[in-house]
Design an enzyme around this catalytic site. Structure first.
Site, PDB file in Angstrom:
ATOM      1  N   HIS A  80      16.631  10.884 -12.620  1.00 24.64           N
ATOM      2  CA  HIS A  80      16.192  11.738 -13.723  1.00 24.64           C
ATOM      3  C   HIS A  80      15.320  10.912 -14.655  1.00 24.64           C
ATOM      4  CE1 HIS A  80      19.238  14.621 -12.494  1.00 24.64           C
ATOM      5  NE2 HIS A  80      20.150  13.680 -12.538  1.00 24.64           N
ATOM      6  N   CYS A 140      18.253  14.955  -7.458  1.00 21.38           N
ATOM      7  CA  CYS A 140      19.713  14.988  -7.601  1.00 21.38           C
ATOM      8  C   CYS A 140      20.335  16.158  -6.823  1.00 21.38           C
ATOM      9  CB  CYS A 140      20.077  15.011  -9.080  1.00 21.38           C
ATOM     10  SG  CYS A 140      21.748  14.462  -9.413  1.00 21.38           S
TER      11      CYS A 140
END
Lengths: 244, 413
Positions: A200, A97
């Protein structure tokens, strides 16, 4: 292995204080445990902003963070060229990310202000029209890794230069938000030393084959399969059902 | 006239919803009233002394404690079931329209709207950490929005936790503040300064950043002496003994926040503390339920901060059941499980349950916690040897379990 005299695998978590919002430091736990369960000693170092970062880690992991923390983290990495050099030439890196965006050439924030990334990968990121939030499934391009599952929560639209390939082809969700050379929506990036992704979960907890790929790359060892209870059930939850 | 009709329509809808067995009806009832009369909340609050209680963890407990304290002085309306959006606040006020006080638990994302409508005497701001990132966006943005809302309430006193940097950053610009040293055990979201992003130097006593943001001096301090004795100590030197029926260090902190708020609203601190000592069940949390040959204690923990507090309450001698769902109200993303230090568990038996039992099971394996995995928590309890069990469940898992355990306390959820 790495910079240590003994054969301990050293995993460095970069800036857990700034890039810890989405629990991505769990990736380091997964790597260390999967190494130990194969008889490879492993150690996890939490590398915070107030120390001079060690350059001898075998694997570095970076996670997601809030906008302001991302700027701070980028600046910190730029101030430690020896670390960036190690990531470029000797270590293996997993960047998730915000961590993935930071390693690229440039990013711009919501006000349109553009700033330089670390430049380890040829990726540029701009803010998208809305936040991409939800479950993601991709087909991973690394041979043998199979499907990846994860949860994305970001606003970035990342363009991967033709010299690189995205880590996965998106089956569900947004990922980079841009198509690859063949016109498929991609997620993340895969180079010989760097795995970048928007997923994630933490991504390695949900995708043990990707964890083992990183371990094999870092150690040069072939690893025996591991049968972890609940792991298959977890993957079924996210891959087979049209789960939310 | 229209306002009264709108409230009546909402009350009828809530009653109908209850009779159909669809829950307490407070949410649907509140929605009906608000749709018919958008300023209903302001009108229902008018003329009352209102306290809003917000923060990531401890809202329901603290609002129960504060409601008990205020009840020693006068009548209290309170959204006791924990429905803490706009509609829940409205339903609580509509249900008891003529009280002197109102205590409203408010979700931190809705605090600005509710505060603007009811012009509260007091806002209690407990703590701010990550929870439901997929819904609530980043903690720092939430704090920034709260800060903007607090500035717009010049007549409100903000009772705020001085030990939580994110709370201090949010509450510092408020016109009136009462700082309380309530404690903060989980610092995972505030290792960097919320104002400037620098690494935050902190000791257990104080924290401070180079940019100038620092722990303010507290007017009240939660003091935990040995052997269960605790007190709320005021900078004036006054010390109020606190004897809670609720377990845990964090509930002492919640209680001292409630004492400070009650004192601001005119209640004698000792009376407040005495009234709070009788609260032993907070919407089913901490309650003991007999199920077959098992005595089950129900605990709620829904994010890393809440879990860190709960780890100190879990009885190491009992079997432990952990129940995790990932519905909308829980947050869809289960990543947070990896910020819970499960490796600290010492329970002799651990069972992973819930709709995300597999996610939890994988997490426990990586923490070297030997466990079994049984998705259905009630089946898991039934399968355990007779005796005492601690159950820790997240939001919807807790609600489901309370509904399903036959001898659970009978209040509607």
């Amino acid at each position: 292995m790495g910079g240590t005299a003994d054969s301990t695998l050293v995993i460095g978590v970069l800036l857990p204080d700034a890039l810890g919002t989405y629990s991505d430091s769990g990736n380091a736990v997964v790597l260390a445990q999967r190494a130990r369960w194969r008889g490879i000693a492993a150690r996890v170092l939490q590398i915070t902003a107030d120390v001079t970062p060690p350059t001898g880690c075998d694997i570095y992991v970076l996670g997601g963070g809030e906008d302001q923390a991302q700027v701070t983290a980028t600046r910190w990495l730029q101030q430690h060229p020896a670390l960036v050099g190690a990531m470029e030439t000797s270590a293996v890196t997993l960047a998730v990310c915000a961590g993935f965006q930071i390693l690229g050439r440039s990013m711009s924030d919501r006000s349109g202000h553009s700033y330089s990334g670390v430049g380890l990968i040829d990726v540029t990121t701009v803010p998208g029209p809305r936040r991409a939030v939800g479950q993601v499934i991709t087909h991973c391009v690394i041979p043998g890794v199979g499907q990846l599952t994860g949860f994305e929560n970001h606003r970035g639209i990342s363009t991967v230069a033709a010299s690189h390939v995205p880590l996965g082809r998106v089956v569900r969700g947004t990922g980079n938000g841009t198509p690859d050379a063949a016109g498929h929506l991609g997620d993340g990036v895969w180079t010989d030393r760097i795995v970048g992704t928007y997923l994630h979960g933490p991504v390695l907890a949900r995708n043990p084959a990707l964890a083992d790929h990183l371990l094999t790359t870092a150690t040069g060892r072939t690893l025996d399969p591991l049968d972890l209870p609940d792991q298959q059930a977890l993957r079924r939850t996210y891959l087979q059902r049209s789960s939310r | 006239m229209w306002f009264r009709a709108a409230v009546a329509a909402g009350t009828w809808t809530a009653r109908l919803s209850r009779r159909l067995g669809a829950g307490s009806g407070s949410i649907i009832g509140g929605r009906v009233t608000l749709a018919l009369c958008p300023d209903a909340l302001a009108r229902l609050a008018a003329g009352r002394q209102v306290a809003l209680v917000s923060g990531t963890n401890g809202k329901t407990t603290t609002s129960h404690l504060l409601a008990a304290a205020l009840a020693s002085m006068g009548t209290v309306a309170h959204n006791a079931t924990g429905s803490n959006m706009l509609d829940g606040a409205l339903a609580a006020l509509a249900q008891d329209p003529d009280t002197r006080f109102a205590v409203i638990e408010v979700d931190e994302l809705h605090l600005a709207t509710v505060a603007e409508a009811v012009d509260p005497e007091v806002i209690v701001l407990l703590n701010l950490s990550r929870d439901q990132l997929d819904r609530g966006s980043e903690v720092r943005s939430v704090a920034a929005a709260l800060s903007a809302a607090l500035i717009r309430q010049p007549r409100t006193t903000v009772v705020a936790n001085a030990d939580d940097p994110m709370v201090v950053w949010a509450a510092a610009p408020a016109v009136r503040t009462v700082w309380v040293s309530a404690g903060a055990t989980w610092a995972g979201d505030t290792t960097t300064c919320p104002r400037c992003g620098r690494s935050l130097a902190s000791t257990t006593e104080r924290w401070a950043c180079e940019c100038g943001l620092a722990r303010p001096d507290a007017a009240w301090t939660a003091v935990d002496q040995a052997a269960g004795a605790a007190s709320a100590v005021r900078t004036t030197g006054e010390s109020v003994p606190v004897r809670l029926s609720l377990p845990g260090r964090f509930n002492l902190g919640n209680a001292v926040m409630a004492i400070a708020a009650a004192a601001r609203m005119g209640v004698d601190p000792q009376d407040a503390s005495d009234a709070m000592s009788r609260v032993d069940d907070v919407a089913g949390r901490y309650s003991l339920v007999t199920y077959g040959s098992h005595e089950v204690r129900l605990l709620l923990a829904k994010n890393p901060a809440g879990w860190t507090e709960t780890l100190g309450v879990i009885d190491d001698a009992k079997a432990l059941l952990i129940v995790v769902n990932a519905r909308e109200a829980d947050g869809r993303d289960t990543s947070w499980l990896w910020d819970v230090p499960f490796d600290e568990l010492r329970s002799p038996t651990v069972v992973a349950c819930g709709e995300r039992a597999a996610d939890l099971g994988v997490r426990l394996s990586y923490a070297d916690i030997v466990h079994t995995t049984i998705a259905d928590p009630v089946a898991a309890i039934a399968a355990m040897p007779p005796g005492k069990i601690d159950v820790v469940a997240n939001y919807t898992a807790f609600a489901d379990l309370r509904r399903r355990l036959p001898s659970a306390p009978a209040e509607a959820l």
